[in-house]
Design an enzyme around this catalytic site. Structure first.
Site, PDB file in Angstrom:
ATOM      1  CG  ASP A  45      -1.778   1.016   1.192  1.00  0.00           C
ATOM      2  OD1 ASP A  45      -2.836   0.911   0.672  1.00  0.00           O
ATOM      3  OD2 ASP A  45      -1.354   2.029   1.413  1.00  0.00           O
ATOM      4  CE1 TYR A  50       1.378   7.621   2.388  1.00  0.00           C
ATOM      5  CE2 TYR A  50       1.682   5.083   2.026  1.00  0.00           C
ATOM      6  CZ  TYR A  50       0.211   6.458   2.939  1.00  0.00           C
ATOM      7  OH  TYR A  50      -0.197   6.376   2.948  1.00  0.00           O
ATOM      8  CE  LYS A  75      -3.404   5.072   0.940  1.00  0.00           C
ATOM      9  NZ  LYS A  75      -2.021   5.138   0.588  1.00  0.00           N
ATOM     10  CG  HIS A 108      -4.403   9.546   0.506  1.00  0.00           C
ATOM     11  ND1 HIS A 108      -2.552   9.810  -0.485  1.00  0.00           N
ATOM     12  CD2 HIS A 108      -4.166   9.788   1.407  1.00  0.00           C
ATOM     13  CE1 HIS A 108      -1.796   9.418   1.263  1.00  0.00           C
ATOM     14  NE2 HIS A 108      -2.706   9.314   1.751  1.00  0.00           N
TER      15      HIS A 108
END
Ligand code: A2P
Length: 267
Positions: A45, A50, A75, A108
């Site tokens: 995930d 990120y 996301k 998100h």
């Protein structure tokens, strides 16, 4: 239930119940994903925000495991939703990951933009679509407009943070629930009650918490960059928590979030 157990989503796809989460993994990401895949994880995930999709993609490639055996989630970040760049954002994520499709694409944080995601699913750029950080009110609003019910709602869930109302609503509407920060970003590990239960079962605090979530029917995404912990976090299938212990952990809920409330965020 074992480490290969998958849950069925409302669109017919299946998803492994344990994933490696890579939020805040930084430079350790590639190694963590490789270690996870070597130890039986088949679900990773990540998210555009990120900034580690490239590392995730490299690890998947280097693992040699066939693409269709690994469930990959990423996301859509808030800025891309707001600027209407949903399609471009997924294309960019796919380029970073080095993949032709993701298994699951999530919005998100609560925002419009879901109808665009439905098109991306039809095009095959993502096999499944869902949301993250949606509370019951956000879901109610969403379901009044969409053609495809989201397959997943990924929300902060751990012993100190359980949004029962949202989880119940997801169950009623056949939306799967995933727990991000299942360990409360580590904050729940030192809870004396959890430690007491861990002693009883001769397991670690992390294993007790993760098993508690699985027994509640929630998919878990523990993050770690350490091999021993990555192994431990999927070694959850040789014990069962008794109902009274599940209940004791349920009682630890404080509705305490580690990040802003989805009703009041400014990013
Ligand atoms: P690290 O990555 O250094 O191993 P969450 O998944 O709730 O966000 O929690 C992640 C945090 O908990 C990270 O700081 C991670 O540290 C730590 N962690 C993950 N698994 C374990 C474990 N089995 N035992 C102790 N700490 C863990």
């Amino acid at each position: 239930m074992n480490k290969n157990t998958r849950i069925k989503l409302n669109d017919g796809l299946t998803m492994p119940v344990v994933a490696l989460g890579v939020w805040q993994s930084h430079e350790g990401t590639k190694n963590a994903v490789l270690t996870a895949l070597k130890n039986g994880y088949r679900h990773i995930d990540t998210a555009a925000v990120y900034h580690n999709e490239k590392d995730v993609g490299e690890a998947i490639k280097e693992s040699g495991i066939p693409r269709n055996e690994i469930f990959v989630t990423t996301k859509l970040w808030n800025d891309d939703v707001r600027s209407g760049n949903t399609r471009e954002a997924l294309k960019k994520s796919l380029e970073n990951l080095g993949l032709d499709y993701v298994d699951l694409y999530l919005i998100h944080w609560p925002a419009e933009g879901y109808l665009e995601m439905e098109k991306l699913q039809k095009e095959g750029l993502t096999r499944s679509i869902g949301v993250s950080n949606f509370r019951k009110s956000h879901l109610q609003n969403l379901l009044s407009k969409v053609h495809i019910v989201p397959s997943i709602n990924q929300i902060e869930t751990n012993p100190q943070m359980v949004d029962e109302e949202t989880i119940q609503y997801c169950k009623e509407n056949k939306i799967g629930v995933e727990a991000w920060s299942p360990l409360g970003s580590g904050a729940c590990l030192n809870n004396p009650k959890i430690q007491e239960i861990a002693n009883k079962y001769q397991k670690s605090s992390a294993q007790i918490i993760l098993r508690w979530l699985l027994q509640k029917g929630i998919v878990i995404l523990p993050k770690s960059v350490h091999e021993n912990r990555i192994k431990e976090n999927i070694d959850l299938f040789n014990f069962v928590l008794e109902n009274e212990d599940v209940e004791l952990i349920n009682q630890l809920n404080q509705h305490k979030r580690t990040v802003p409330d989805p009703d009041n965020f400014d990013f």
